[in-house]
Design a protein around this motif. Structure first.
Motif, short mmCIF file in Angstrom:
data_model
loop_
_atom_site.label_atom_id
_atom_site.label_comp_id
_atom_site.label_asym_id
_atom_site.label_seq_id
_atom_site.Cartn_x
_atom_site.Cartn_y
_atom_site.Cartn_z
N LEU A 40 11.86 -17.81 -49.17
CA LEU A 40 10.21 -18.19 -49.03
C LEU A 40 10.40 -19.57 -49.52
N GLY A 49 11.11 -20.02 -45.05
CA GLY A 49 11.48 -19.26 -44.57
C GLY A 49 10.65 -17.96 -44.46
N ARG A 50 10.67 -16.92 -43.71
CA ARG A 50 9.78 -15.92 -43.56
C ARG A 50 10.31 -14.23 -43.40
N ARG A 51 11.56 -14.52 -42.53
CA ARG A 51 12.21 -13.20 -41.91
C ARG A 51 13.63 -13.44 -42.08
N THR A 80 11.54 -6.76 -49.08
CA THR A 80 10.22 -6.72 -48.71
C THR A 80 9.46 -6.75 -49.85
N GLY A 83 8.71 -10.39 -50.40
CA GLY A 83 7.59 -10.95 -49.56
C GLY A 83 8.18 -11.32 -48.40
N VAL A 84 9.55 -11.22 -48.01
CA VAL A 84 9.99 -11.41 -46.62
C VAL A 84 10.16 -10.30 -45.63
N ASP A 85 9.86 -10.66 -44.36
CA ASP A 85 10.06 -9.42 -43.42
C ASP A 85 11.63 -9.37 -43.06
N ASP A 130 13.39 -16.21 -34.44
CA ASP A 130 12.48 -16.01 -35.39
C ASP A 130 12.86 -15.52 -36.62
N ASP A 151 15.37 -16.56 -40.40
CA ASP A 151 15.74 -17.63 -41.08
C ASP A 151 16.95 -17.50 -41.95
N GLY A 167 5.60 -10.11 -52.90
CA GLY A 167 4.76 -9.99 -51.76
C GLY A 167 5.07 -8.52 -51.03
N GLY A 213 6.60 -7.57 -47.61
CA GLY A 213 7.24 -7.71 -46.36
C GLY A 213 7.50 -6.46 -45.49
#
Length: 464
Positions: A42, A46-48, A71, A74-76, A97, A99, A145, A147
């Motif tokens: 994050l 990045g996100r996933r 998760t 906070g990441v998918d 998609d 990271d 988070g 995720g």
């Protein structure tokens, strides 16, 4: 949920995290790895990330805890399930998609070991990066988070990409090849079955059923005893050669039609000849364990030989730094960046070995026979306490620095003498020191081993 976590210090290795399940590694560690790595992802924008796991009995448990940590951080998470480590690397490199990625794997280590290998933004994640995960966990420096998770299957796409390794190679010689494949009950099994069903040639398979008990032999192709079943298969069926893989299939082992082992540096010499025909003058990276004959061969072929530290992450990083299209290690990690992604993939190396023998117009057995014969040790491994192994190497380096020794100290100590060369270094994956020596003469090899033993004795150690 915990707000911080302290890892057993010995599991934070130079290029991965690895420990003994139920002793130094458990679900709480996997959760903390997830929280820390999620925070890193994050904070890097990045996100996933993608997550996979090998066939060890503890891997599903560790994967579940890791995903929970990711998760909660906070990441998918994209879960690709059971498969070899290079399939995880492929997924990270090919999914637009994602990271980063984590593979749960114990690699070639005993079956009660397990751990994590990382990639972030297409680059290896190691050294101070892994130390940072430990520091973040201890301080509870975690983002929070919620995720999401999803499942994707990548085996089909991964195998299709492996098949590119024989594109443009004359089909009739490929169809004539007869090859043995030993998956060792490791994570490579399903991919080997699918791959060989689509490759030209005749293929004979061993132990493709994934079984974390490893009932037939341990999946470490650098130990010749583990190749006995493959040698028997090649002899019984009269095959051209055989290939074998470690537990997560990022390493390759090979034997020729006579059952001789083709060691990692010898494989690299074959791959170098093939690559340098198409990329004259290119750099080829090999680790400090590799034979001097390899470095000489690369130079003879017009390439630029580069000696570097052992470790899959370290070699990958050096390849990125230098732009080298090829790299490899004695341990059987081979890295192709000419027509591939630059990560270590035993299955892709096997495909490229087929292609190399056809393009070079020479059977693997003849390529091996043409190599200079030397007297050398296998990789000698002997246990040393974790707290002692690096200190002992530092002592040897300090003593030799005060002498006129011809020493390279980029990774342990490699000393060249009129008899040949010897190496002493600390393993980054186990509590052992490793040694190797090579000479053109048997008596020279004995003298080199004597020098290793003398240095160990001066540090109060001995090969056991």
């Amino acid at each position: 949920m915990p707000t911080n976590h302290r890892f057993e210090p010995t599991i934070l290795r130079e290029y991965d995290i690895r420990g003994v399940v139920g002793k130094t590694l458990g679900a709480e560690d996997a959760y903390a790895v997830g929280r820390s790595f999620a925070t890193v992802v994050l904070r890097n924008g990045g996100r996933r990330i993608v997550v996979g796991y090998d066939g060890r009995l503890s891997s599903p448990m560790l994967e579940a805890a890791l995903v929970e940590g990711l998760t909660d951080g906070g990441v998918d998470v994209v879960r690709i399930g059971l498969g070899p480590t290079p399939m995880l690397y492929y997924a990270e490199a090919s999914m637009a998609d994602v990271d980063g990625g984590i593979q749960i794997t114990g690699s070639h280590n005993p079956r009660d070991h397990n751990g994590f290998k990382f990639v972030l933004g297409g680059r290896p994640f190691f050294g101070t990066d892994i130390e940072g995960l430990g520091s973040m966990a201890a301080a509870g420096d975690w983002d929070t988070g919620s995720g999401r998770t999803e499942e994707r299957s990548v085996l089909e796409a991964y195998v299709e990409r492996l098949l590119h390794g024989v594109e443009g190679v004359p089909k009739e010689p490929l169809k004539a090849l007869r090859i043995g494949w030993d998956a060792g009950n490791g994570a490579a099994g399903p991919a080997v079955e699918l791959l060989t069903s689509r490759l030209p040639g005749e293929h004979h398979l061993l132990f493709t059923g994934v079984d974390g008990h490893f009932p037939n032999h341990h999946p470490d192709p650098t130990i010749e005893a583990n190749l006995a079943d493959l040698q028997a298969l090649v002899a019984r069926e009269g095959l051209d050669f055989g290939v074998a893989f470690d537990g997560d299939a990022d390493r390759i082992g090979a034997i020729d039609s006579t059952g001789r082992v083709i060691w990692g540096d010898q494989l690299l010499a074959i791959f170098a000849e093939d690559v340098l025909q198409r990329m004259p003058g290119a750099a080829v990276i090999a680790d400090v364990k590799a034979s001097r004959t390899l470095f000489d061969r690369v130079a003879q072929l017009g390439g630029q030989p580069i000696m570097w530290k052992s470790g899959h992450s370290l070699v990958k990083a050096k390849m990125l730094e230098t732009g080298a299209p090829l790299g490899g290690e004695m341990s059987g990690h081979v890295f192709f960046a000419d027509d591939y992604f630059g990560f270590d993939d035993g299955l892709y190396a096997a495909v490229r070995l087929m292609a190399a023998t056809v393009r070079l117009g020479t059977p693997l057995t003849d390529l091996r026979t043409a190599m200079p014969e030397t007297f050398n040790t296998p990789e000698l491994r002997f246990p040393v306490e974790e707290s002692r192994k690096f200190a002992a190497i530092a002592e040897v380096q300090a003593r030799l620095a005060q002498s006129d020794a011809d020493m390279v100290a980029i990774d342990g100590v490699r000393v060249t003498t009129p008899d040949g060369w010897w190496l002493l270094r600390a393993s980054n994956t186990q509590d052992v020191l490793t040694a190797r020596a090579e000479s053109e003469r048997a008596e020279g090899l004995e003298r080199l081993i004597g020098q290793i033993d003398a240095q160990l004795a001066l540090s109060g150690l001995a090969r056991s």
